[in-house]
Write an enzyme that holds these catalytic residues in place. Sequence first.
Site, short mmCIF file in Angstrom:
data_model
loop_
_atom_site.label_atom_id
_atom_site.label_comp_id
_atom_site.label_asym_id
_atom_site.label_seq_id
_atom_site.Cartn_x
_atom_site.Cartn_y
_atom_site.Cartn_z
N GLU A 1 0.89 -1.16 0.00
CA GLU A 1 0.00 0.00 0.00
C GLU A 1 0.92 1.21 0.00
O GLU A 1 1.63 1.46 0.98
CB GLU A 1 -0.90 0.01 1.24
CG GLU A 1 -2.22 -0.71 1.07
CD GLU A 1 -2.06 -2.22 1.07
OE1 GLU A 1 -1.12 -2.72 1.74
OE2 GLU A 1 -2.84 -2.90 0.40
N ASP B 1 -6.15 9.81 9.03
CA ASP B 1 -4.93 9.22 9.57
C ASP B 1 -4.53 9.80 10.92
O ASP B 1 -4.76 10.97 11.20
CB ASP B 1 -3.77 9.42 8.57
CG ASP B 1 -3.88 8.47 7.41
OD1 ASP B 1 -3.86 7.26 7.65
OD2 ASP B 1 -4.02 8.95 6.26
#
Lengths: 403, 273
Positions: free
Chosen positions: B52, B63
């Site tokens: 990823e 995040d």
Amino acid sequence: MGDLNTYRAGPDEGGRFGIFGGRFVAETLMPLILDVEKAYKQYKDDPEFCDELEYYLKHYVGRPSPLYYAERMTEHLGGAKVYMKRDELNHTGAHKINSTMGQILLAKRMGKPRIIAETGAGQHGVATATVCALFGLECVVYMGATDIKRQAPNVFRMKLLGAEVVPVTSGTGTLKDAMNEALRDWVANVDNTYYLIGTVAGPHPYPTMVRDFQCIIGDETRVQMDEAESRLPDTLVASIGGGSNAMGLFHPFLDDSSVEIIGVEAAGLGIETGKHCASIKGGHPGVLHGNRTFLLQDDDGQIYDGHSISAGLDYPGIGPEHSWLHDVGRVKYVSVTDDEALEAFQLCTRLEGIIPALEPSHALAHVMKIAPDLPKDHLIVINLCGRGDKDVFAVAEMLGVEL
Amino acid sequence: MSVETRIKKMFDTLKAESRGGLGVFITAGDPDYDTSLEIMKGLPGAGADMIEFGMPFSDPMADGPAIQVASQRSLANGQNMKKTLAMVTDFRSGNDVTPIILMGYYNPIYSYGVDAFLKDAKAAGIDGLIIVDLPPEEENELCLPALKAGINFIYLTAPTTSDERLPRVLEHASGFIYYVSITGITGTASTTAADIKPNIDRIRASTDIPLAVGFGIKTAENVADFNTIADAAIVGTAVVNVIAENLDENNAAKSGLIDKVLGFVRDLSEGTK
């Protein structure tokens, strides 16, 4: 918005105003946003909800706010007749509470005991902490660490009102990062939390909902101008950060083609310097905080911070409906520098005995540019959306005065 | 629309080997272009089954602090979309097997131009996209064009995704389903396979697409645990933390950083055996 005869039909079902707006959020948040939309649809025309909102706006906020003919300002400028919509007289000193009151009544009905908000200058944070105190709800306000230093009195106000103020150091520690952090909180507290957004930005339905709650500014202006002059105003002027005060004044007049509408962005040190907050004049379309709109960004799509003398205009974007109104040409967007706003701030204070916030000082600065050349029967309304008490320390510093 | 990429081949291989996979997240250009490229090239050998590859963004709102700061380090060193794609091209010159999934937010892609991006991403050897802020409601933006261009568009499902909503999420899902194991941001809370099994079963009952679990997975034990119910486990923050721990005060890579990161990944991959 297929109906060409109105500018007031938006957004479409996907929350779009033309290409702007939308719902660009993480999957975890999507169900929450759909819940807010459903609840808002259910209650916005509910008589009991509307009655309760009207009650608090009248008896707690102090609405309607006056539409005041600024006679000395008019004489000084020597042209158009200048009216001021006095939303700085609202409880908490700005227009923000129009929307926080509406949203808190919605959050109560949704059974959410915990309220989160982002704030830049602290006005929206104070307005949110205020309604949370009023209804006994838990309140957490995210505020950039840089802004906390600049706006100490508002931070203390929020704390007095019982809110927890969380300093945001991530990113650049300003309003956009505070909004990121509020979104992160919401993702982690999905069951009990309502996110009370302060401006006409964010994912659908926020731009529409906040606009609708702020439209009371324009609705009152229409009635009051009719009482004063028996006709519509000729020009509306309001300052734009995210754009909630402007949208509230503008929206009820969008379909009155005789009314010229002008939004004033913050040009900071000048658009050519790159140190400004003029998303429309100095940015281009992109996607941030749940919607597509004009943004300050570099060639790689990285968002950068704006600069303005006014912390309340210090947001790198603008509400998506403003982007659309710019695109279709219904509203004209101009910009005003820090220095021009500072001059307007002082002039208004001396001539009218009204200390305006630095945000509406931008709108006033534009009025100072256009009013002298307009005929004496030309009616201008400027939205005086906040009072300047919060800004006196910053202004003193800029004027080189030691307090 | 069925789009077959290296992702499908990888899950077929995992099935044949009767084991779960390991996906490893790093931010492109973190802490700098050359170090990041070396880490990337070393990942398959260290036991990562897929990569990823984070496209850094100034405002990564899903995040946690670790990946936010990784984005900032990368951007501060001049990373941009062109460089991220160039890294993939470079990687592909030596590896045509390991799936690469670009992960991030929409604005840098929108800014690049969707058509140009898909063309360049396909040419570079990208297999899939995970774009956090593009839910099914915005599928016309990138999901449908990506499928047309032969790139998988991987949807996130979350604990908040209801039975009612699930079919909407699965409608154009391809490659695999990324199950977000917690309600929260990356690198914060953790859960267990037993806790999320009801949700995984619910999704499995609605689709045959492989399923990977991410968010809050930190150790080889976690990887093994989640692979009892998923086809792969994805580790991000814990890997990024190893990078952060091996930087000097100017955020430059200390010697040995690459070995430490790859060593950590090697440990994680024990959970797939």
